[in-house]
Design a protein around this motif. Structure first.
Motif, PDB file in Angstrom:
ATOM      1  N   UNK A   1      46.333  14.494  31.669  1.00 30.44           N
ATOM      2  CA  UNK A   1      45.654  14.124  30.433  1.00 30.44           C
ATOM      3  C   UNK A   1      44.166  14.021  30.759  1.00 30.44           C
ATOM      4  N   UNK A   2      43.376  14.821  30.068  1.00 28.87           N
ATOM      5  CA  UNK A   2      41.935  14.848  30.313  1.00 28.87           C
ATOM      6  C   UNK A   2      41.188  14.121  29.196  1.00 28.87           C
ATOM      7  N   UNK A   3      39.892  13.917  29.407  1.00 26.48           N
ATOM      8  CA  UNK A   3      39.065  13.287  28.386  1.00 26.48           C
ATOM      9  C   UNK A   3      39.045  14.128  27.109  1.00 26.48           C
ATOM     10  N   UNK A   4      39.016  15.449  27.249  1.00 30.50           N
ATOM     11  CA  UNK A   4      39.025  16.301  26.045  1.00 30.50           C
ATOM     12  C   UNK A   4      40.376  16.229  25.336  1.00 30.50           C
ATOM     13  N   UNK A   5      41.478  16.108  26.080  1.00 31.13           N
ATOM     14  CA  UNK A   5      42.790  15.884  25.457  1.00 31.13           C
ATOM     15  C   UNK A   5      42.768  14.577  24.661  1.00 31.13           C
ATOM     16  N   UNK A   6      42.192  13.557  25.280  1.00 34.56           N
ATOM     17  CA  UNK A   6      42.084  12.239  24.656  1.00 34.56           C
ATOM     18  C   UNK A   6      41.266  12.334  23.367  1.00 34.56           C
ATOM     19  N   UNK A   7      40.142  13.030  23.430  1.00 29.52           N
ATOM     20  CA  UNK A   7      39.263  13.192  22.273  1.00 29.52           C
ATOM     21  C   UNK A   7      39.978  13.904  21.127  1.00 29.52           C
ATOM     22  N   UNK A   8      40.865  14.827  21.441  1.00 27.24           N
ATOM     23  CA  UNK A   8      41.523  15.636  20.411  1.00 27.24           C
ATOM     24  C   UNK A   8      42.689  14.924  19.721  1.00 27.24           C
ATOM     25  N   UNK A   9      43.016  13.713  20.139  1.00 32.48           N
ATOM     26  CA  UNK A   9      44.165  13.006  19.560  1.00 32.48           C
ATOM     27  C   UNK A   9      43.942  12.552  18.123  1.00 32.48           C
ATOM     28  N   UNK A  10      42.715  12.444  17.691  1.00 29.74           N
ATOM     29  CA  UNK A  10      42.469  11.954  16.335  1.00 29.74           C
ATOM     30  C   UNK A  10      42.499  10.445  16.246  1.00 29.74           C
ATOM     31  N   UNK A  11      41.876   9.779  17.211  1.00 30.08           N
ATOM     32  CA  UNK A  11      41.806   8.319  17.185  1.00 30.08           C
ATOM     33  C   UNK A  11      41.094   7.894  15.901  1.00 30.08           C
ATOM     34  N   UNK A  12      41.699   6.973  15.191  1.00 30.76           N
ATOM     35  CA  UNK A  12      41.161   6.505  13.914  1.00 30.76           C
ATOM     36  C   UNK A  12      39.976   5.566  14.139  1.00 30.76           C
ATOM     37  N   UNK A  13      38.927   5.705  13.326  1.00 34.21           N
ATOM     38  CA  UNK A  13      37.816   4.751  13.403  1.00 34.21           C
ATOM     39  C   UNK A  13      38.289   3.358  13.011  1.00 34.21           C
TER      40      UNK A  13
END
Length: 177
Positions: A1-13
Motif C-alpha cells: 500500500x503506497x501513499x498514492x494508493x492511500x490518496x486514491x481511496x476517497x477519504x472524506x473531508x
C-alpha cells in the motif's frame, strides 16, 4: 500500500464547524472551531487479498481568513470549550477553512496494522462568518433593514486582514484567550 494508493481511496473531508452557528460573530468575542473527527476505514481487495485501510486525522490547519492560522493535533470541541478559538478585530466577511492531514495504516487478511509511508491532506467545505460590532441602537418601532441581517458578501464587505493575526501551532487545547 503506497501513499498514492492511500490518496486514491476517497477519504472524506471532515465536517468543520464554527460558532456561534448563526453566521455572524461580534468583534472581540471568541469564535470557536471544531471538526467531526473520526477514523475512516476502507475494505478492499488487492492481489487477491482482503485489505483494510484506516485513515486517522493527525493534524488540523484552520485558516480564519484574517491572517490567523492555527495548527493543532486535536479537532477542538464545541462551545463552551475554547480548544480552538480566535477573535476577529475588524468588521466584514471572512472565509474559514480547514485542511486535515491524515496518516494511514493497512492490514492484510486481518493481520497486524502496518503504517503507510507519508500522509494525505483533505480540505473541508469552507465556511463564511460575518464579524460585526453590533452595537445597541435606539431605532423606535421600525428596525432598519441594515440592522436585521448581515450584508451580502462582496468586495466591499470583505473583512480586512488583521495585522496582529496569530500564526501558531497549538500543542494542547486552549483554556482561555
Amino acid at each position: 500500500m503506497t501513499e498514492s494508493d492511500f490518496q486514491s481511496l476517497g477519504v472524506e473531508p471532515l465536517v468543520a464547524h464554527i460558532g456561534p452557528p448563526s453566521g455572524w460573530i461580534p468583534i472581540g468575542i471568541d469564535m470557536i472551531a471544531w471538526a467531526e473527527s473520526d477514523v475512516q476505514t476502507f475494505d478492499m481487495e488487492m492481489l487477491g487479498q482482503a485489505v483494510q485501510v484506516r485513515a486517522t486525522p493527525v493534524k488540523y490547519v484552520w485558516d480564519f481568513g484574517d491572517g490567523t492560522v492555527l495548527t493543532t493535533s486535536f479537532p477542538g470541541r464545541p462551545y463552551p470549550e475554547k480548544d480552538v478559538s480566535m477573535r476577529y478585530v475588524h468588521q466584514g466577511w471572512y472565509e474559514v477553512s480547514l485542511v486535515t492531514q491524515l496518516s494511514g495504516e493497512y492490514s492484510v487478511n486481518g493481520g497486524a496494522w502496518q503504517p503507510i509511508a507519508g500522509t494525505i491532506e483533505v480540505a473541508s467545505e469552507k465556511r463564511w462568518v460575518y464579524s460585526d460590532l453590533r452595537e445597541s441602537r435606539l431605532v423606535g418601532d421600525e428596525v432598519p433593514e441594515e440592522y436585521r441581517r448581515e450584508p451580502e458578501r462582496g468586495s466591499d464587505t470583505m473583512g480586512p486582514p488583521n495585522p496582529d493575526a496569530r500564526v501558531e501551532t497549538l500543542t494542547s487545547p486552549q483554556t482561555k484567550h
